[in-house]
Design a protein around this motif. Structure first.
Motif, PDB file in Angstrom:
ATOM      1  N   VAL A  95      30.405  38.059  28.855  1.00 46.94           N
ATOM      2  CA  VAL A  95      31.842  38.346  28.896  1.00 46.94           C
ATOM      3  C   VAL A  95      32.088  39.831  28.654  1.00 46.94           C
ATOM      4  CG1 VAL A  95      34.068  37.863  27.802  1.00 46.94           C
ATOM      5  CG2 VAL A  95      32.415  36.007  28.143  1.00 46.94           C
ATOM      6  N   GLY A  96      31.268  40.419  27.773  1.00 46.23           N
ATOM      7  CA  GLY A  96      31.442  41.826  27.432  1.00 46.23           C
ATOM      8  C   GLY A  96      31.233  42.780  28.584  1.00 46.23           C
ATOM      9  N   ALA A  97      30.596  42.323  29.654  1.00 47.92           N
ATOM     10  CA  ALA A  97      30.432  43.187  30.827  1.00 47.92           C
ATOM     11  C   ALA A  97      31.780  43.481  31.473  1.00 47.92           C
ATOM     12  CB  ALA A  97      29.498  42.524  31.839  1.00 47.92           C
ATOM     13  N   TYR A  98      32.731  42.595  31.321  1.00 48.29           N
ATOM     14  CA  TYR A  98      34.069  42.771  31.886  1.00 48.29           C
ATOM     15  C   TYR A  98      35.094  43.155  30.816  1.00 48.29           C
ATOM     16  CZ  TYR A  98      31.758  40.092  35.562  1.00 48.29           C
ATOM     17  OH  TYR A  98      30.870  39.658  36.519  1.00 48.29           O
ATOM     18  N   TRP A  99      34.794  42.782  29.585  1.00 50.73           N
ATOM     19  CA  TRP A  99      35.740  42.922  28.478  1.00 50.73           C
ATOM     20  C   TRP A  99      34.946  43.416  27.269  1.00 50.73           C
ATOM     21  CZ3 TRP A  99      38.489  37.815  26.567  1.00 50.73           C
ATOM     22  CH2 TRP A  99      39.360  38.096  25.497  1.00 50.73           C
ATOM     23  N   VAL A 144      41.423  37.169  19.736  1.00 55.10           N
ATOM     24  CA  VAL A 144      40.235  36.381  20.055  1.00 55.10           C
ATOM     25  C   VAL A 144      39.013  37.276  20.215  1.00 55.10           C
ATOM     26  CG1 VAL A 144      40.391  36.277  22.588  1.00 55.10           C
ATOM     27  CG2 VAL A 144      39.555  34.305  21.323  1.00 55.10           C
ATOM     28  N   ALA A 145      39.216  38.532  20.579  1.00 53.77           N
ATOM     29  CA  ALA A 145      38.091  39.459  20.744  1.00 53.77           C
ATOM     30  C   ALA A 145      37.414  39.760  19.411  1.00 53.77           C
ATOM     31  CB  ALA A 145      38.555  40.748  21.405  1.00 53.77           C
ATOM     32  N   ARG A 174      41.300  41.650  33.392  1.00 52.41           N
ATOM     33  CA  ARG A 174      40.302  42.723  33.422  1.00 52.41           C
ATOM     34  C   ARG A 174      39.684  42.881  34.816  1.00 52.41           C
ATOM     35  NH1 ARG A 174      38.877  45.462  28.314  1.00 52.41           N
ATOM     36  NH2 ARG A 174      40.468  44.634  26.907  1.00 52.41           N
ATOM     37  N   ILE A 175      39.458  41.748  35.482  1.00 52.54           N
ATOM     38  CA  ILE A 175      38.768  41.790  36.774  1.00 52.54           C
ATOM     39  C   ILE A 175      39.703  42.177  37.910  1.00 52.54           C
ATOM     40  CG2 ILE A 175      37.543  40.350  38.468  1.00 52.54           C
ATOM     41  CD1 ILE A 175      36.552  38.727  35.965  1.00 52.54           C
TER      42      ILE A 175
END
Length: 396
Positions: A95-99, A144-145, A174-175
């Protein structure tokens, strides 16, 4: 009770079951739609849009819409799956690759598919959000992050009742650079011609009925159906994951409040007609009325491939999930083992069954106690199954 609408030949049991929900199961206002192979075979409505059910006031109409709670999750899941289908999202990527902010507190190895399969380990927030905070996409995503997971992501599953909103909504934003409500309107509901909304537009408010509780139906012995003891105890325990997950927004919002219905929460605030839901699911498995199809066969198989199964750490029953969709199980019976969809706490249900070509949408303004298997919805599913048996027999 006058039942309005039509059913195709062979689907008469569906009309009968729909009527019986009013006479035997406490229904007050509801709509139902069923598609088969992309064409509508049942469209029924009856009762009042007002939960007090006063005869002659605000009758339910063909285009009456209703808040559908967690049925919204199945619509939101389609956004991520379509982005994957288009090559814009890798479901196996962190998930961290986008956020990048999501990598905090030990979540750096959380995969995108973990979010959809309720395996991310963040079904709760240490500090619940008010409705105003929850409706702010920046505040919800930030909460939530930074949340530490309550189990190692990917190793177990438990229903992300509210946090699913910010997990899915923020990834879409994000995407794509677009808020999730706009993306759903432009890429899902609009192309399909489905009356469903995330973040109810002010212009549509007049179509939506008021909601309220209904008593669980009586058993044959005259007793009221109640949750199993373990489930009841989990909801009663303020420290349980169950209570904490459902209290991530606190105090509980008033679902008749226009502010709540306008909030963009992909876990809970979708508003739809029965036909809008059935039409949407019909487009996931085939062309609708000879036109739009959303999922390729490969994406459809991804959606319904089992990713989580067994005791659910939040719902305290055995659940099965694909990617964003509940799958057929004893706790959440659908039409067949190949069905995929999502119930809404209190009654609403929508799903598709690729093998039979059935797409199903049911909405109600009488919210019962069940999270995954409302007796009214289940009666309608059994009737569809019976109708399919009749039509198969008629064909020899």
């Amino acid at each position: 009770m006058d039942v309005h609408g039509t059913v195709a030949e062979g689907f008469e049991p569906v009309r009968e079951a729909f009527a019986e929900n009013f006479t035997r199961r406490g229904e007050r206002g509801a709509g139902l739609a069923v598609y088969r192979d992309g064409h509508r075979v049942a469209h029924l409505w009856a009762g009042s849009r007002d939960i007090d059910g006063t005869p002659g006031t605000a009758p339910w109409e063909a285009g009456t819409a209703q808040i559908v709670r967690s049925v919204t999750k199945g619509v939101a899941a389609a956004a991520l799956l379509l982005l994957h289908q288009r090559g814009e999202l890798d479901l196996d990527a962190p998930v961290g690759a986008y956020w990048p902010e999501f990598k905090a507190a030990g979540k750096d190895r959380t995969r995108v598919w973990h979010l959809l399969a309720h395996r991310a380990g963040v079904p709760v927030l240490d500090r619940p959000l008010t409705l105003a905070e929850a409706a702010d996409p920046d505040l919800g995503a930030a909460a939530v992050a930074v949340q530490a997971p309550v189990w190692e992501p990917g190793t177990d599953h438990g229903y992300h009742a509210h946090t699913y909103s910010w997990l899915i909504g923020e990834l879409v934003r994000r995407i794509t650079g677009r808020p999730v409500d706009r993306w759903i309107a432009e890429e899902l509901a609009g192309p399909v011609g489905a009356d469903l909304w995330l973040g109810l537009p002010e212009a549509e408010r007049g179509r939506v009925g008021r909601v309220g509780p209904v008593e669980p139906p009586e058993t044959a012995g005259g007793l009221r159906m109640r949750p199993k003891r373990a489930v009841a105890e989990a909801y009663a325990d303020a420290d349980s994951l169950t209570r904490r997950a459902f209290a991530a927004i606190s105090p509980p919002p008033d679902e008749n409040d226009p502010a709540y219905r306008a909030a963009v929460l992909p876990a809970s605030t979708g508003v739809a007609t029965a036909d809008g839901l059935a039409r949407f699911y019909a487009a996931l498995i085939g062309e609708v009325d000879g036109g739009t199809r959303l999922f390729t066969p490969g994406t459809m198989e991804l959606a319904r491939a089992e990713r989580s199964a067994g005791p659910d750490r939040v719902l305290v029953v055995t659940t099965r999930f694909g990617l964003g969709y509940m799958l057929h199980s004893a706790a959440s019976p659908l039409l067949s083992p190949g069905s995929f969809g999502h119930p809404g706490r209190g009654g609403a249900l929508a799903f598709a069954d690729p093998e039979s070509g059935i797409a199903f949408g049911y909405v109600t303004n009488g919210f019962g106690t069940s999270v995954t298997a409302d007796p009214r919805a289940q009666a309608l599913v059994r009737a569809v199954r019976s109708a399919l048996g009749r039509t198969a027999a008629a064909l020899g």
